[in-house]
Design a protein around this motif. Sequence first.
Motif, PDB file in Angstrom:
ATOM      1  N   THR A 101       3.369   0.881 -10.411  1.00  0.00           N
ATOM      2  CA  THR A 101       4.003  -0.050 -10.616  1.00  0.00           C
ATOM      3  C   THR A 101       4.628  -0.807  -9.181  1.00  0.00           C
ATOM      4  N   LEU A 102       5.225  -0.257  -8.524  1.00  0.00           N
ATOM      5  CA  LEU A 102       5.869  -0.769  -7.313  1.00  0.00           C
ATOM      6  C   LEU A 102       4.868  -1.448  -6.438  1.00  0.00           C
ATOM      7  N   GLY A 103       3.842  -0.648  -6.492  1.00  0.00           N
ATOM      8  CA  GLY A 103       2.659  -1.214  -5.340  1.00  0.00           C
ATOM      9  C   GLY A 103       2.283  -2.395  -5.963  1.00  0.00           C
ATOM     10  N   ALA A 104       1.806  -2.790  -7.303  1.00  0.00           N
ATOM     11  CA  ALA A 104       1.304  -3.952  -7.685  1.00  0.00           C
ATOM     12  C   ALA A 104       2.335  -4.892  -7.418  1.00  0.00           C
ATOM     13  N   GLN A 105       3.513  -4.722  -7.728  1.00  0.00           N
ATOM     14  CA  GLN A 105       4.788  -5.642  -7.953  1.00  0.00           C
ATOM     15  C   GLN A 105       4.834  -6.061  -6.425  1.00  0.00           C
ATOM     16  N   ALA A 106       4.682  -5.405  -5.274  1.00  0.00           N
ATOM     17  CA  ALA A 106       4.865  -5.533  -3.712  1.00  0.00           C
ATOM     18  C   ALA A 106       3.623  -6.443  -3.406  1.00  0.00           C
ATOM     19  N   ALA A 107       2.398  -6.095  -4.165  1.00  0.00           N
ATOM     20  CA  ALA A 107       1.138  -6.889  -3.718  1.00  0.00           C
ATOM     21  C   ALA A 107       1.225  -8.460  -4.235  1.00  0.00           C
ATOM     22  N   SER A 108       2.096  -8.510  -5.345  1.00  0.00           N
ATOM     23  CA  SER A 108       2.083  -9.763  -5.760  1.00  0.00           C
ATOM     24  C   SER A 108       3.301 -10.940  -5.058  1.00  0.00           C
ATOM     25  N   VAL A 109       4.174 -10.197  -4.212  1.00  0.00           N
ATOM     26  CA  VAL A 109       5.003 -11.210  -3.662  1.00  0.00           C
ATOM     27  C   VAL A 109       5.005 -11.309  -2.060  1.00  0.00           C
ATOM     28  N   VAL A 110       3.622 -10.925  -1.764  1.00  0.00           N
ATOM     29  CA  VAL A 110       3.518 -11.151  -0.414  1.00  0.00           C
ATOM     30  C   VAL A 110       3.339 -12.942   0.051  1.00  0.00           C
ATOM     31  N   PRO A 111       3.375 -13.176   1.201  1.00  0.00           N
ATOM     32  CA  PRO A 111       3.491 -14.606   1.443  1.00  0.00           C
ATOM     33  C   PRO A 111       2.372 -15.213   0.957  1.00  0.00           C
ATOM     34  N   LEU A 144      -3.980  -0.199  -8.597  1.00  0.00           N
ATOM     35  CA  LEU A 144      -4.035   0.251 -10.245  1.00  0.00           C
ATOM     36  C   LEU A 144      -5.123   1.354 -10.226  1.00  0.00           C
ATOM     37  N   SER A 145      -6.093   1.525  -9.554  1.00  0.00           N
ATOM     38  CA  SER A 145      -7.223   2.471  -9.677  1.00  0.00           C
ATOM     39  C   SER A 145      -6.792   3.469  -8.857  1.00  0.00           C
ATOM     40  N   TRP A 146      -5.934   3.589  -7.811  1.00  0.00           N
ATOM     41  CA  TRP A 146      -5.483   4.909  -7.389  1.00  0.00           C
ATOM     42  C   TRP A 146      -4.645   5.525  -8.099  1.00  0.00           C
ATOM     43  N   GLY A 147      -3.595   4.646  -8.788  1.00  0.00           N
ATOM     44  CA  GLY A 147      -2.572   5.498  -9.651  1.00  0.00           C
ATOM     45  C   GLY A 147      -1.364   5.724  -9.247  1.00  0.00           C
ATOM     46  N   GLY A 148      -1.247   6.282  -7.962  1.00  0.00           N
ATOM     47  CA  GLY A 148       0.111   6.659  -7.523  1.00  0.00           C
ATOM     48  C   GLY A 148       0.058   8.167  -7.655  1.00  0.00           C
ATOM     49  N   LEU A 149       1.030   8.842  -6.666  1.00  0.00           N
ATOM     50  CA  LEU A 149       1.017  10.278  -6.576  1.00  0.00           C
ATOM     51  C   LEU A 149       1.901  10.721  -7.633  1.00  0.00           C
ATOM     52  N   SER A 150       2.641   9.821  -8.457  1.00  0.00           N
ATOM     53  CA  SER A 150       3.478  10.069  -9.587  1.00  0.00           C
ATOM     54  C   SER A 150       2.512  10.438 -10.760  1.00  0.00           C
ATOM     55  N   VAL A 151       1.432   9.772 -10.918  1.00  0.00           N
ATOM     56  CA  VAL A 151       0.560  10.011 -11.880  1.00  0.00           C
ATOM     57  C   VAL A 151      -0.226  11.234 -11.564  1.00  0.00           C
ATOM     58  N   ILE A 159       0.838  -1.235  -0.033  1.00  0.00           N
ATOM     59  CA  ILE A 159      -0.070  -0.107   0.017  1.00  0.00           C
ATOM     60  C   ILE A 159       0.732   1.282   0.062  1.00  0.00           C
ATOM     61  N   ILE A 160       1.908   1.305   0.740  1.00  0.00           N
ATOM     62  CA  ILE A 160       2.674   2.364   0.770  1.00  0.00           C
ATOM     63  C   ILE A 160       3.257   2.610  -0.492  1.00  0.00           C
ATOM     64  N   SER A 161       3.997   1.339  -1.070  1.00  0.00           N
ATOM     65  CA  SER A 161       4.629   1.595  -2.699  1.00  0.00           C
ATOM     66  C   SER A 161       3.663   2.091  -3.475  1.00  0.00           C
ATOM     67  N   GLY A 162       2.386   1.517  -3.450  1.00  0.00           N
ATOM     68  CA  GLY A 162       1.586   2.031  -4.388  1.00  0.00           C
ATOM     69  C   GLY A 162       1.002   3.396  -4.154  1.00  0.00           C
ATOM     70  N   LEU A 163       0.969   4.122  -2.804  1.00  0.00           N
ATOM     71  CA  LEU A 163       0.666   5.272  -2.699  1.00  0.00           C
ATOM     72  C   LEU A 163       1.540   6.132  -3.616  1.00  0.00           C
TER      73      LEU A 163
END
Length: 409
Positions: A276-286, A302-309, A268-272
């Motif tokens: 891309t980093l947020g989605a990748q972090a969500a895929s590697v959880v245990p 994906l729907s949030w989009g990130g502060l960069s966007v 969530i923090i990465s996706g904030l």
Amino acid sequence: MSRHSPILTLLFAIAALALVFSLVFFSQLSFEAAVRGLKIWWEVVFPSTLPFIVLSEILMGLGVVHFMGVLLEPFMRPLFSVPGTGGFVLAMGFSSGYPVAAKLTTRLRQQGNITKAEGERLVSFTTTGDPLFVIGAVAIGFFHSEQMGVVLATTHYFSAVLMGILYRFHAPFATVTKPLDKTNLPLPLRALQAMHRARLRDGRAFGKLMGDAVQSALNTLFMIGGFIIIFSVLIQLFAAIHLTTFISSILTIFLGPLGFPPAFSQAIISGLFEVTLGAQAASVVPDSISLVWKAAIASAILSWGGLSVHAQVASILSETDIRVAPYLLARSLHAFLAAILTFVFWKPLSQVSSWFSERSIPVFTPVTSGIPQASWWETFAFSGAAAVGIAALLLIASVLTRQLISRRS
């Protein structure tokens, strides 16, 4: 606190100085992050976004957008409370991804084709990820699952449409564009008239139109590239000073008692900051975490989009009087809706994805990094076909809506 408060100015100054010292202290890390951001922009964003912005500018100059606006008026205005020209933004935004919709909305506002409130509605639900990113990079690249692509794409775009319906009530008493006058001419002829009049108002020679379109697209893409590089460096610096880990720990304390899996705090923090980093972090959880939770968090990111966007969108919208606050609220609501819809539709979508898994997506070629790659032409062809398909669906819906209204009247 006022936006011009001395305290706020002091805080900004302190943050800027801290950033400068961090860049000096982590100079090598910052350089590598900047190069990585530049590579993403040059290899992915630039070739995939440039043609759509150029073509969109040309289509506007030729009046094609007004042609579509007349045809889509019977559908777009009752459902989303925006004029028919918003259908063009919807098709291009859904197919080519953020922040193309913001650019097109800005152009429509500058030309006087939409009002301030209509622009705020339009950009709030048409700013989405493109299908190649949602299905290719996230579902196949990070989750290694085509089935996940069905879930993410469905929840992402369906929740965006729901956002559009909800946002039709935004600023209900604001000024709106004048609806189409009722005439005896068939709708296609009225559309041709609108296109011809728009072309006459524009008045630029085709060569001049082409040059202006390319110049506008390059200016926008250089701005986007700058934000991508800046946020790439910022995210790397935050990780180096363990700021993301600290915020993630605080988030775990608040979300843990609510039954939220603590493993997703980092995602969530990465996706904030960056999608891309947020989605990748969500895929590697245990693996002990349910797959539906992973899908819900990824869809929300994906729907949030990130502060960069959001920074890119804010920069583009600053050329008009369209406010950023309604857009940011919409992004939060979009993320919430996408996550909820993932839980609601998980079982039926899983059945559909079982059928989908038996098919292949030929535009993707796996590489050693695990993220599918597509050539410039494949990206352009896929997104272009998606734009045409969405426009065709909107046209069919508009025709059916018009016939239904005619029968009732």
